[in-house]
Design an enzyme around this catalytic site. Structure first.
Site, mmCIF file in Angstrom:
data_model
loop_
_atom_site.group_PDB
_atom_site.id
_atom_site.type_symbol
_atom_site.label_atom_id
_atom_site.label_comp_id
_atom_site.label_asym_id
_atom_site.label_seq_id
_atom_site.Cartn_x
_atom_site.Cartn_y
_atom_site.Cartn_z
ATOM 1 C CB CYS A 30 -17.016 4.814 -29.172
ATOM 2 S SG CYS A 30 -18.484 5.689 -29.709
ATOM 3 C CD GLU A 31 -17.915 3.966 -23.254
ATOM 4 O OE1 GLU A 31 -18.549 4.802 -22.561
ATOM 5 O OE2 GLU A 31 -18.339 2.829 -23.523
ATOM 6 C CE1 TYR B 146 -2.944 -3.134 -8.948
ATOM 7 C CE2 TYR B 146 -1.569 -1.327 -8.168
ATOM 8 C CZ TYR B 146 -2.142 -2.572 -7.975
ATOM 9 O OH TYR B 146 -1.897 -3.256 -6.811
ATOM 10 N N GLY C 192 0.759 -1.226 0.000
ATOM 11 C CA GLY C 192 0.000 0.000 0.000
ATOM 12 C C GLY C 192 0.797 1.287 0.000
ATOM 13 C CE1 TYR D 265 -9.763 2.113 -8.780
ATOM 14 C CE2 TYR D 265 -7.866 2.036 -10.226
ATOM 15 C CZ TYR D 265 -8.785 1.390 -9.424
ATOM 16 O OH TYR D 265 -8.724 0.033 -9.277
ATOM 17 N N PRO E 276 4.618 -5.288 -1.411
ATOM 18 C CG PRO E 276 6.863 -4.864 -1.926
ATOM 19 C CD PRO E 276 5.981 -5.731 -1.067
ATOM 20 N NE ARG F 73 -0.664 2.483 -6.036
ATOM 21 C CZ ARG F 73 -1.809 2.595 -6.697
ATOM 22 N NH1 ARG F 73 -1.851 3.327 -7.792
ATOM 23 N NH2 ARG F 73 -2.905 1.992 -6.266
#
Length: 420
Positions: free
Chosen positions: A345-346, A374, A242, A319, A277, A279
């Site tokens: 297409c969003e 990620y 984290g 996020y 660990p 990220r």
């Protein structure tokens, strides 16, 4: 480590280690992910050095980036693995991470997954619920073996991070409430095929302060003392992962400061420390390189339209995540404000709004930073877009470590039944 530490500009041109990003783009074509091997190694060794005076096992959180080249790099450094699926176990073993350095987390482990993990002899199951414990006991007994377990404890601590990556509050789906922990351990001790050996906690991701960690570890330390008084032989504390990274200007505690805090809170227990660990090992070791397709002038703003989309990097859409966006060649142009968007297409296919980027034209290369974790693992072929390849660089050499599929590869995954 900042987003640009391993991706510096030299004479206005972005490099990764000893190679110009532009030279990679000429051979690989955009969009592609690019990782620095040296950055991964340096981050791992920082953890290793920080915890060198503790009995600690670093188990890399495979979900952050599961590429085999990444896992092999870490395996050669001695890393274990924190996994959340059978597929991640397969990946870890294939990369050379030994089973006795694997901890298995995840909230809905199936019988087949538990059977596979037990057959390999993994180090520990991080148990998320009483029904899971009962299933592990059943499978272990049928195999005439013993499963080493730690309950994941939910300490009801606010991680002070994004709601979607906070995992240690009472309302979250993860773990056993700390108020029910002693009862859960009593149940575990009475079940066949179960060896109670540890306590596990993980309160969330991208933490920038040590205060939530400290609060959680204090509660876990008190729990360990209570469990030992109840007769349980607790020898392992899994402190989770984290620790955050710098995406823009966040000030992140050093790995040494974090290790010192862990020692201060837990050393008196004389337990083996597991840390997970993800990220903080990979985040700033990678970038997503894209090409400007068009510069579009709208009624109120200008759009920088890239060939990378939310299917390649979903974090900004999912996020509201901030990623630095940098021109690969800064040249002599000044900064200009753009909405940076992709081709999907969003409306949500937006990397940034009103972002200052060096003035760009069609064909210019853009680097979206802090994408080593990620990024590729959460990508998809939505809109039938080919997955971006992954590239790893070491010194002055690079290799494509996941190739770009063809349209035929994507379409041939589908099967048209005979009756159509």
């Amino acid at each position: 480590m900042t987003p640009v530490s391993y991706f510096p500009h030299q004479n206005n041109e972005m490099y990764v280690e000893g190679i110009a990003i532009r030279d990679i783009a000429k051979q690989v074509q955009t969009p592609f992910y690019c990782y620095s091997s040296s950055a991964i190694e340096a981050s791992y060794q920082d953890y290793q050095n920080a915890f060198s005076d503790q009995d600690a096992l670093i188990c890399y959180a495979v979900k952050a980036n599961s590429n085999q080249a990444v896992l092999t790099t870490l395996a050669k450094l001695g890393s274990g693995a924190d996994v959340v699926s059978m597929g991640e176990i397969h990946r870890a073993i294939s990369a050379g991470i030994p089973a006795n350095k694997i901890v298995y987390s995840g909230v809905a482990k199936t019988q087949d997954e538990i059977t596979y993990a037990l057959s390999l002899g993994i180090f520990q199951f991080n148990v998320e619920s009483e029904p899971e414990l009962e299933l592990i006991s059943k499978v272990a007994t049928s195999l005439n073996t013993t499963a080493a377990v730690a309950f994941r404890i939910n300490p009801d601590v606010c991680a002070q991070t994004h709601a979607k990556i906070s995992t240690g509050k009472a309302e979250n789906k993860f773990g056993i409430p700390i108020s029910k922990a002693r009862l859960a351990y009593k149940q575990a001790a009475a079940l066949p095929g179960i060896k109670v050996q540890g306590v596990d906690v993980h309160i969330g991701s991208q933490l920038t302060s040590l205060a939530p960690f400290k609060e959680a570890y204090q509660r876990i330390a008190e729990l360990v003392i209570e469990l030992r008084a109840d007769g349980h032989d607790i020898s392992v504390v899994d402190v989770g992962g984290g620790l955050g990274i710098t995406y823009l200007d966040e000030v992140i505690p050093s790995k040494q400061t974090y290790a010192d805090m862990v020692k201060a809170q837990l050393a008196h227990l004389n337990c083996k420390i597991i840390l997970e660990p993800g990220r903080s090992l990979l985040g700033n070791a990678g970038t997503l390189v894209s090409t400007v397709v068009f510069v579009k002038t709208g009624e109120e703003r200008q759009f920088l339209m890239l060939d990378a989309g939310m299917n390649d990097l979903i974090r900004p859409s999912m996020y509201e995540a901030y990623h630095q966006i940098i021109a690969v060649n800064k040249g002599t142009k000044s900064l200009k404000t753009y909405d940076v968007v992709g081709p999907v297409c969003e409306t949500g296919d937006t990397f940034a709004k009103a972002r200052a980027v060096h003035e760009s034209d069609a064909g210019d290369l853009i680097a979206i930073m802090s994408c080593g974790a990620y990024g590729a693992v959460m990508s998809s072929s939505y809109n039938t877009r080919m997955l971006a390849p992954e590239v790893m660089v070491k010194g002055e050499q690079f290799a494509v470590v996941r190739k770009r599929p063809s349209y035929e590869d994507i379409i041939n995954q589908d099967v048209t039944p005979d009756w159509l």
